[in-house]
Design a protein around this motif. Structure first.
Motif, PDB file in Angstrom:
ATOM      1  N   LEU A 159       0.822  -1.201   0.000  1.00 27.88           N
ATOM      2  CA  LEU A 159       0.000   0.000   0.000  1.00 27.88           C
ATOM      3  C   LEU A 159       0.861   1.257   0.000  1.00 27.88           C
ATOM      4  O   LEU A 159       1.909   1.301   0.628  1.00 27.88           O
ATOM      5  CB  LEU A 159      -0.894   0.029   1.254  1.00 27.88           C
ATOM      6  CG  LEU A 159      -1.831  -1.174   1.424  1.00 27.88           C
ATOM      7  CD1 LEU A 159      -2.563  -1.046   2.747  1.00 27.88           C
ATOM      8  CD2 LEU A 159      -2.816  -1.233   0.286  1.00 27.88           C
ATOM      9  N   SER A 160       0.422   2.276  -0.712  1.00 29.22           N
ATOM     10  CA  SER A 160       1.100   3.558  -0.673  1.00 29.22           C
ATOM     11  C   SER A 160       0.578   4.407   0.478  1.00 29.22           C
ATOM     12  O   SER A 160       1.274   5.266   0.997  1.00 29.22           O
ATOM     13  CB  SER A 160       0.895   4.292  -1.998  1.00 29.22           C
ATOM     14  OG  SER A 160      -0.492   4.447  -2.269  1.00 29.22           O
ATOM     15  N   ALA A 161      -0.669   4.182   0.868  1.00 29.86           N
ATOM     16  CA  ALA A 161      -1.277   4.908   1.986  1.00 29.86           C
ATOM     17  C   ALA A 161      -2.411   4.071   2.531  1.00 29.86           C
ATOM     18  O   ALA A 161      -3.023   3.298   1.804  1.00 29.86           O
ATOM     19  CB  ALA A 161      -1.805   6.263   1.509  1.00 29.86           C
ATOM     20  N   PRO A 162      -2.714   4.207   3.846  1.00 29.77           N
ATOM     21  CA  PRO A 162      -3.811   3.424   4.422  1.00 29.77           C
ATOM     22  C   PRO A 162      -5.131   3.714   3.712  1.00 29.77           C
ATOM     23  O   PRO A 162      -5.425   4.848   3.364  1.00 29.77           O
ATOM     24  CB  PRO A 162      -3.846   3.890   5.882  1.00 29.77           C
ATOM     25  CG  PRO A 162      -2.480   4.417   6.145  1.00 29.77           C
ATOM     26  CD  PRO A 162      -2.033   5.021   4.852  1.00 29.77           C
ATOM     27  N   GLN A 163      -5.901   2.670   3.465  1.00 35.96           N
ATOM     28  CA  GLN A 163      -7.212   2.808   2.848  1.00 35.96           C
ATOM     29  C   GLN A 163      -8.244   2.119   3.723  1.00 35.96           C
ATOM     30  O   GLN A 163      -7.983   1.071   4.308  1.00 35.96           O
ATOM     31  CB  GLN A 163      -7.210   2.175   1.451  1.00 35.96           C
ATOM     32  CG  GLN A 163      -6.294   2.866   0.459  1.00 35.96           C
ATOM     33  CD  GLN A 163      -6.219   2.087  -0.833  1.00 35.96           C
ATOM     34  OE1 GLN A 163      -5.745   0.968  -0.864  1.00 35.96           O
ATOM     35  NE2 GLN A 163      -6.702   2.683  -1.914  1.00 35.96           N
ATOM     36  N   ARG A 164      -9.425   2.706   3.778  1.00 37.80           N
ATOM     37  CA  ARG A 164     -10.469   2.177   4.641  1.00 37.80           C
ATOM     38  C   ARG A 164     -11.247   1.073   3.927  1.00 37.80           C
ATOM     39  O   ARG A 164     -11.581   1.192   2.752  1.00 37.80           O
ATOM     40  CB  ARG A 164     -11.418   3.295   5.058  1.00 37.80           C
ATOM     41  CG  ARG A 164     -10.757   4.374   5.882  1.00 37.80           C
ATOM     42  CD  ARG A 164     -11.651   5.586   6.016  1.00 37.80           C
ATOM     43  NE  ARG A 164     -12.751   5.358   6.938  1.00 37.80           N
ATOM     44  CZ  ARG A 164     -13.747   6.229   7.110  1.00 37.80           C
ATOM     45  NH1 ARG A 164     -13.788   7.344   6.399  1.00 37.80           N
ATOM     46  NH2 ARG A 164     -14.706   5.967   7.978  1.00 37.80           N
ATOM     47  N   ILE A 165     -11.500   0.004   4.650  1.00 36.28           N
ATOM     48  CA  ILE A 165     -12.395  -1.059   4.207  1.00 36.28           C
ATOM     49  C   ILE A 165     -13.557  -1.053   5.178  1.00 36.28           C
ATOM     50  O   ILE A 165     -13.363  -1.317   6.377  1.00 36.28           O
ATOM     51  CB  ILE A 165     -11.692  -2.421   4.180  1.00 36.28           C
ATOM     52  CG1 ILE A 165     -10.528  -2.407   3.180  1.00 36.28           C
ATOM     53  CG2 ILE A 165     -12.683  -3.533   3.830  1.00 36.28           C
ATOM     54  CD1 ILE A 165      -9.683  -3.657   3.210  1.00 36.28           C
ATOM     55  N   LEU A 166     -14.737  -0.727   4.705  1.00 39.92           N
ATOM     56  CA  LEU A 166     -15.896  -0.586   5.585  1.00 39.92           C
ATOM     57  C   LEU A 166     -16.745  -1.853   5.530  1.00 39.92           C
ATOM     58  O   LEU A 166     -17.376  -2.154   4.518  1.00 39.92           O
ATOM     59  CB  LEU A 166     -16.726   0.630   5.178  1.00 39.92           C
ATOM     60  CG  LEU A 166     -15.978   1.968   5.135  1.00 39.92           C
ATOM     61  CD1 LEU A 166     -16.951   3.118   4.916  1.00 39.92           C
ATOM     62  CD2 LEU A 166     -15.169   2.198   6.416  1.00 39.92           C
ATOM     63  N   PHE A 182     -16.540  -1.048  -0.037  1.00 38.31           N
ATOM     64  CA  PHE A 182     -17.718  -1.170   0.819  1.00 38.31           C
ATOM     65  C   PHE A 182     -18.098  -2.660   0.826  1.00 38.31           C
ATOM     66  O   PHE A 182     -18.455  -3.208  -0.218  1.00 38.31           O
ATOM     67  CB  PHE A 182     -18.884  -0.345   0.275  1.00 38.31           C
ATOM     68  CG  PHE A 182     -18.717   1.149   0.436  1.00 38.31           C
ATOM     69  CD1 PHE A 182     -19.247   1.804   1.531  1.00 38.31           C
ATOM     70  CD2 PHE A 182     -18.035   1.893  -0.517  1.00 38.31           C
ATOM     71  CE1 PHE A 182     -19.109   3.180   1.691  1.00 38.31           C
ATOM     72  CE2 PHE A 182     -17.887   3.266  -0.383  1.00 38.31           C
ATOM     73  CZ  PHE A 182     -18.417   3.917   0.722  1.00 38.31           C
ATOM     74  N   HIS A 183     -18.023  -3.289   1.993  1.00 46.31           N
ATOM     75  CA  HIS A 183     -18.242  -4.729   2.089  1.00 46.31           C
ATOM     76  C   HIS A 183     -19.418  -5.003   3.025  1.00 46.31           C
ATOM     77  O   HIS A 183     -19.318  -4.861   4.243  1.00 46.31           O
ATOM     78  CB  HIS A 183     -16.966  -5.410   2.622  1.00 46.31           C
ATOM     79  CG  HIS A 183     -16.997  -6.904   2.505  1.00 46.31           C
ATOM     80  ND1 HIS A 183     -15.850  -7.678   2.489  1.00 46.31           N
ATOM     81  CD2 HIS A 183     -18.024  -7.791   2.388  1.00 46.31           C
ATOM     82  CE1 HIS A 183     -16.163  -8.952   2.378  1.00 46.31           C
ATOM     83  NE2 HIS A 183     -17.488  -9.043   2.332  1.00 46.31           N
TER      84      HIS A 183
END
Length: 435
Positions: free
Chosen positions: A4-11, A109-110
């Motif tokens: 990853l280049s930057a944190p990403q949100r997994i909802l 979006f999960h």
């Protein structure tokens, strides 16, 4: 997993998520989110306040945020609302929807639910032009009619004023429009693939924390519940619900009790249907071997109590009428315990009869007693099946592997979402040229 280049949100969005009503879906979510967190993502769980009064909480290191909700039916009693909270309630949460729409830096979006709440997640994903993934934890194509009827009866006789929300959030289009549909059960996967036909259905079973369940203090569990040292213990750890069919297990135990005087039965879990638990308690009280049956409540899932419980039994039984996967089978195997299970749903695919466990027809008390009796009569058979089960669980069903396969599904969902976006852009450009 990719770097990853930057944190990403997994909802992640389940219908409810509370520690005191823990089950298979909660285990999957917590373990999967932990793996995603370890790989640099920022998983979060967004859910309703069902069975909780805490708006924010950290569970197993994962942020959980809960929102107000309602069941859009006139005249529901508190008891009926509580029943819907525990199982199958078709709720709506506009606060949750607003939060999803406002969320930034979201990768996926999960949804882990369908109906109105699943529709909210789909709609938020489309408004934000992000991939939408939905997991079927065993509640659509492969559910007995009796179980479906149970939820419908709770709402019967109450006018539903919330149909508008189903239309607004396209609840009936969730599976058709999803960028990926994940099926926990093999039977559900086959039926969903045939019914949907869009090629975006994936089969992904559950996993197990093998290291955690391989260690436990079975003697401490037995002492804590007054089980004699020399007892041969059959256990079933599952919620008290007609789906799990503990009543048939008590019947089977009664058939074995006279010829197996060392045999004891332990039942434990949370209750989703109080009427069923009352009937089960009455049946236990009427058993000639009632003194050798222990009916416990829910076992705390996060600490050592659950591994100790598995190590405190000799045979694990799962007599379910319906079971999309059977994560408890993996837990029992990792604790080195043999399994006797009903040949339904995911259990028939997970357990190889005579290879790593014993299967019996669901609801067949005589066959159940025969299979459990075979295990009770042979320490050699118990050891053979337990070893084979443990080897399979540790080889195939680690959470690391499940997380890797989830990542592959996410990437496929991203590709599909991007492709749909390109199609929309091309259509808009063509329309502009025509004008």
């Amino acid at each position: 997993m990719r770097p990853l280049s930057a944190p990403q949100r997994i909802l992640h969005v389940p219908r409810r998520f509370v520690a005191h009503e823990w089950g298979g879906t909660e285990t999957v979510l917590a373990e999967l989110a932990s793996q995603q967190q370890a790989h640099g993502y920022s998983p979060e769980i967004h859910t309703s306040l069902a069975l909780s009064d805490l708006g924010k909480e950290i569970i197993r290191g994962i942020p959980v945020r809960r929102y107000g909700y309602c069941y859009p039916f006139f005249g529901l009693s508190e008891q009926q609302r509580s029943q819907l909270d525990r199982k199958g309630g078709n709720l709506v949460s506009l606060g949750l929807f607003a939060s999803l729409v406002r969320a930034k830096h979201v990768r996926i979006f999960h949804a882990h639910t369908l109906k109105r709440l699943g529709g909210e997640v789909l709609t938020a994903a489309r408004l934000r032009r992000k991939p939408f993934v939905v997991t079927l934890h065993g509640g659509v194509y492969d559910v007995p009619k009796a179980e479906q009827k149970q939820v419908v009866e709770t709402q019967a006789g109450h006018y539903e004023w919330g149909k508008f929300f189903g239309l607004l959030f396209r609840s009936r289009r969730i599976l058709e429009e999803a960028d990926a549909v994940v099926c926990v059960g093999l039977g559900e996967y086959r039926k969903a693939s045939a019914a949907l036909g869009h090629g975006r259905v994936h089969h992904l079973g559950n996993g197990v924390n093998a290291g955690r369940f391989s260690r436990g203090d079975g003697m401490a569990f037995r002492r804590g519940h007054g089980i004699p040292r020399g007892a041969l213990v059959v256990a079933c750890y599952s919620r008290f619900d007609p789906q799990k069919d503990q009543l048939s297990l008590v019947e089977a135990f009664d058939r074995l009790a006279a010829t197996h005087p060392r045999l004891h039965l332990v039942l434990a879990g949370p209750c989703t249907v109080p009427e069923y638990l009352a009937a089960l308690d009455a049946r236990i009280a009427a058993s000639p071997a009632a003194g050798r049956i222990r009916r416990l409540g829910a076992i705390e899932s996060a600490g050592q109590a659950l591994p100790d419980a598995y190590h405190g039994c000799d045979i694990f039984a799962l007599p379910s009428r319906h079971e999309p996967f059977g994560i408890v089978v993996l837990e029992a195997w990792c604790a080195g315990r043999p399994v006797a299970a009903a040949n339904v749903g995911g259990l028939g695919a997970l357990v190889g009869d005579g290879e790593n466990g014993l299967l019996f027809p669901s609801g067949d008390v005589a066959a159940m007693a025969e299979r459990i009796g075979a295990l009770a009569s042979s320490a050699e058979l118990r050891a053979k099946l337990a070893d084979a089960g443990r080897n399979l669980a540790m080889r195939t069903y680690t959470w690391e592997r499940i997380a890797e396969r989830t990542e592959t599904i996410y990437q496929a969902a991203e590709a599909h979402c991007a492709g749909q976006g390109n199609k929309r852009a091309a259509s808009a450009a063509l329309a502009a040229e025509i004008r």
